[in-house]
Design a protein around this motif. Structure first.
Motif, PDB file in Angstrom:
ATOM      1  N   ALA A  81      39.668  40.213  33.841  1.00 41.62           N
ATOM      2  CA  ALA A  81      38.892  40.229  35.083  1.00 41.62           C
ATOM      3  C   ALA A  81      39.274  39.076  35.999  1.00 41.62           C
ATOM      4  O   ALA A  81      39.310  39.221  37.230  1.00 41.62           O
ATOM      5  CB  ALA A  81      37.401  40.174  34.760  1.00 41.62           C
ATOM      6  N   ILE A  82      39.573  37.920  35.413  1.00 38.45           N
ATOM      7  CA  ILE A  82      39.940  36.746  36.212  1.00 38.45           C
ATOM      8  C   ILE A  82      41.438  36.738  36.519  1.00 38.45           C
ATOM      9  O   ILE A  82      41.846  36.473  37.651  1.00 38.45           O
ATOM     10  CB  ILE A  82      39.539  35.449  35.484  1.00 38.45           C
ATOM     11  CG1 ILE A  82      38.026  35.416  35.258  1.00 38.45           C
ATOM     12  CG2 ILE A  82      39.976  34.222  36.285  1.00 38.45           C
ATOM     13  CD1 ILE A  82      37.541  34.227  34.456  1.00 38.45           C
ATOM     14  N   SER A  83      42.250  37.041  35.518  1.00 35.45           N
ATOM     15  CA  SER A  83      43.709  37.016  35.741  1.00 35.45           C
ATOM     16  C   SER A  83      44.120  38.025  36.805  1.00 35.45           C
ATOM     17  O   SER A  83      45.083  37.792  37.549  1.00 35.45           O
ATOM     18  CB  SER A  83      44.446  37.289  34.431  1.00 35.45           C
ATOM     19  OG  SER A  83      44.167  38.592  33.953  1.00 35.45           O
ATOM     20  N   GLY A  84      43.378  39.143  36.910  1.00 39.44           N
ATOM     21  CA  GLY A  84      43.683  40.117  37.958  1.00 39.44           C
ATOM     22  C   GLY A  84      43.483  39.536  39.341  1.00 39.44           C
ATOM     23  O   GLY A  84      44.286  39.775  40.258  1.00 39.44           O
ATOM     24  N   ASP A  85      42.423  38.747  39.515  1.00 39.96           N
ATOM     25  CA  ASP A  85      42.182  38.087  40.800  1.00 39.96           C
ATOM     26  C   ASP A  85      43.251  37.039  41.091  1.00 39.96           C
ATOM     27  O   ASP A  85      43.680  36.883  42.240  1.00 39.96           O
ATOM     28  CB  ASP A  85      40.805  37.416  40.795  1.00 39.96           C
ATOM     29  CG  ASP A  85      39.704  38.360  41.274  1.00 39.96           C
ATOM     30  OD1 ASP A  85      40.046  39.428  41.797  1.00 39.96           O
ATOM     31  OD2 ASP A  85      38.518  38.023  41.121  1.00 39.96           O
ATOM     32  N   LYS A 101      42.456  31.597  52.056  1.00 37.87           N
ATOM     33  CA  LYS A 101      41.360  30.687  51.710  1.00 37.87           C
ATOM     34  C   LYS A 101      40.524  31.313  50.595  1.00 37.87           C
ATOM     35  O   LYS A 101      39.933  32.381  50.775  1.00 37.87           O
ATOM     36  CB  LYS A 101      40.496  30.388  52.931  1.00 37.87           C
ATOM     37  CG  LYS A 101      41.228  29.659  54.055  1.00 37.87           C
ATOM     38  CD  LYS A 101      40.269  29.372  55.209  1.00 37.87           C
ATOM     39  CE  LYS A 101      40.978  28.632  56.340  1.00 37.87           C
ATOM     40  NZ  LYS A 101      41.954  29.496  57.022  1.00 37.87           N
ATOM     41  N   PHE A 102      40.467  30.614  49.458  1.00 35.79           N
ATOM     42  CA  PHE A 102      39.812  31.185  48.286  1.00 35.79           C
ATOM     43  C   PHE A 102      38.836  30.190  47.673  1.00 35.79           C
ATOM     44  O   PHE A 102      39.074  28.978  47.680  1.00 35.79           O
ATOM     45  CB  PHE A 102      40.859  31.593  47.248  1.00 35.79           C
ATOM     46  CG  PHE A 102      41.896  32.533  47.805  1.00 35.79           C
ATOM     47  CD1 PHE A 102      41.642  33.889  47.914  1.00 35.79           C
ATOM     48  CD2 PHE A 102      43.125  32.053  48.241  1.00 35.79           C
ATOM     49  CE1 PHE A 102      42.589  34.752  48.448  1.00 35.79           C
ATOM     50  CE2 PHE A 102      44.082  32.904  48.771  1.00 35.79           C
ATOM     51  CZ  PHE A 102      43.815  34.260  48.868  1.00 35.79           C
ATOM     52  N   LEU A 103      37.748  30.730  47.134  1.00 32.82           N
ATOM     53  CA  LEU A 103      36.732  29.911  46.473  1.00 32.82           C
ATOM     54  C   LEU A 103      36.630  30.340  45.014  1.00 32.82           C
ATOM     55  O   LEU A 103      36.402  31.513  44.722  1.00 32.82           O
ATOM     56  CB  LEU A 103      35.374  30.081  47.158  1.00 32.82           C
ATOM     57  CG  LEU A 103      34.189  29.332  46.537  1.00 32.82           C
ATOM     58  CD1 LEU A 103      34.417  27.825  46.572  1.00 32.82           C
ATOM     59  CD2 LEU A 103      32.883  29.690  47.245  1.00 32.82           C
ATOM     60  N   PHE A 104      36.828  29.384  44.087  1.00 32.09           N
ATOM     61  CA  PHE A 104      36.686  29.639  42.648  1.00 32.09           C
ATOM     62  C   PHE A 104      35.324  29.097  42.223  1.00 32.09           C
ATOM     63  O   PHE A 104      35.070  27.900  42.339  1.00 32.09           O
ATOM     64  CB  PHE A 104      37.787  28.922  41.862  1.00 32.09           C
ATOM     65  CG  PHE A 104      39.162  29.486  42.073  1.00 32.09           C
ATOM     66  CD1 PHE A 104      39.377  30.586  42.885  1.00 32.09           C
ATOM     67  CD2 PHE A 104      40.260  28.905  41.447  1.00 32.09           C
ATOM     68  CE1 PHE A 104      40.650  31.103  43.077  1.00 32.09           C
ATOM     69  CE2 PHE A 104      41.536  29.424  41.622  1.00 32.09           C
ATOM     70  CZ  PHE A 104      41.728  30.521  42.442  1.00 32.09           C
ATOM     71  N   SER A 115      43.542  26.908  36.879  1.00 23.99           N
ATOM     72  CA  SER A 115      44.098  28.118  37.488  1.00 23.99           C
ATOM     73  C   SER A 115      44.821  27.801  38.788  1.00 23.99           C
ATOM     74  O   SER A 115      45.832  28.434  39.119  1.00 23.99           O
ATOM     75  CB  SER A 115      42.983  29.142  37.741  1.00 23.99           C
ATOM     76  OG  SER A 115      42.460  29.642  36.538  1.00 23.99           O
ATOM     77  N   VAL A 116      44.304  26.824  39.541  1.00 24.01           N
ATOM     78  CA  VAL A 116      44.982  26.391  40.767  1.00 24.01           C
ATOM     79  C   VAL A 116      46.373  25.848  40.418  1.00 24.01           C
ATOM     80  O   VAL A 116      47.366  26.144  41.092  1.00 24.01           O
ATOM     81  CB  VAL A 116      44.155  25.322  41.502  1.00 24.01           C
ATOM     82  CG1 VAL A 116      44.901  24.840  42.751  1.00 24.01           C
ATOM     83  CG2 VAL A 116      42.788  25.877  41.889  1.00 24.01           C
TER      84      VAL A 116
END
Length: 344
Positions: A81-85, A101-104, A115-116
């Motif tokens: 679910a996370i790796s796909g994003d 622009k992304f918010l984790f 991940s960044v």
């Protein structure tokens, strides 16, 4: 090439800022190349190289509020679910369509910052993190001024293809403080931040992280192109991550004994496994602290860490579902002795 590029180039020359001048010239060359004029791009680069070498990879921006982040070490296991994003972010950046622009968001230790670093590794970029402790100032109005300076520093970065700007734990700046004397000042600072964020160059990859997402106003959230939820770890996903960390750690410390069945049974004693950061630290510490002369010592230490029981008896281990062989590995008590104790 934009008109502002020429203005910046002239301004850097007048200010005798050679490093900024060369960085701007490199950006212009890249724009020429992207537009199909590779000959002119090559000519600009040759002029730069004729007066000294310049490499964007070795460029170290002079900043007051940004610091370089160490590169990623090893592989980061993530649930699908996370790796796909994460893969989606890489694809979006590669397409250069302004989705940048992304918010984790997620609990501490869920892999947001790491991940960044992994995204930077895939895209071959350098990560620069905002130093919020240097930005927030007790003097009236100074925090807002520092924020403005921060965004000017980001604007001066040379080629956006080489960098990621990380706002790690961005809530330190944009959420109001509990101290009543601080509320008004931080409110001003937040307003300045949102204004500058809206006007930020649209070619720079920006990633922010937070573990206080519930406190965010919608006005803040909608300024990001996408929010990645890191609170998506099932127990089975965490177990797979634990196995991956174990394999990596055993290899690093030269431990050959790998009993994955016993390893999983020990971790299964936890009703809910901890987040990846805490889980990884626990496993690595157990292996690092283990006696190299005892192949199963790291498993004993893992049992202690999970149950907080440093002297488990045979009856308890048996009730927890461990076999005679596993009881021997965890206690050092021979199987024959353990068997007699259970029968007695």
């Amino acid at each position: 090439m934009k008109k502002m590029d020429v203005v910046n180039l002239i301004q850097h020359h007048v200010n005798r800022d050679d490093l900024a001048f060369r960085a701007e010239a490199y950006n212009i060359a890249k724009d020429f190349d992207r537009s199909g004029d590779s000959d002119l791009a090559g000519y600009v680069l040759s002029l730069l190289s004729s007066v000294g070498t310049f490499s964007p990879q070795s460029y170290e921006p002079h900043t007051e509020f940004l610091s370089k982040v160490p590169e990623a070490k090893g592989h980061l296991p993530l649930p699908n679910a996370i790796s796909g994003d994460i893969k989606g972010i890489v694809n979006a950046v590669a397409r250069r369509r302004g989705v940048n622009k992304f918010l984790f968001q997620g609990a501490p230790g869920t892999g947001k910052t790491e991940s960044v670093k992994q995204i930077a590794r895939v895209l071959d970029r350098v990560v620069y993190a905002v130093n919020f402790s240097a930005i927030v100032d007790s003097r009236l109005g100074q925090t807002g001024k520092n924020i403005t300076t921060l965004f000017r520093e980001i604007d001066r970065f040379p080629d956006s293809d080489d960098y990621i700007i990380l706002f790690d734990e961005i809530d330190a700046l944009i959420l109001d403080r509990a101290d009543a004397n601080d509320l008004r000042e931080m409110g001003r600072a937040t307003s300045v931040f949102l204004k500058e964020f809206d006007n930020l160059r649209d070619d720079m990859l920006i990633i922010a992280t937070t573990n206080l997402y519930e406190g965010f106003d919608k006005a803040i959230i909608r300024r990001f192109d996408h929010v990645v939820d890191f609170n998506q770890y099932t127990n089975e996903a965490l177990m797979e991550i634990a196995e991956s960390v174990l394999d990596e750690t055993l290899k690093r410390f030269g431990v050959e004994k790998r009993d994955i069945r016993l390893f999983r049974k020990i971790l299964s004693l936890e009703e809910q496994l901890p987040n990846p950061g805490e889980l990884s630290n626990m496993i690595r510490t157990c292996v690092a602290f283990s006696n190299p002369e005892e192949e199963t010592d790291y498993l004993r230490r893992l049992y202690y860490a999970v149950t907080e029981d440093h002297s488990p008896n045979v009856l308890k281990l048996n009730s927890q579902g461990f076999t005679l062989r596993e009881i021997e590995a965890l206690t050092g008590i021979p199987k024959s002795t353990a068997s007699r104790e259970l029968k007695g």
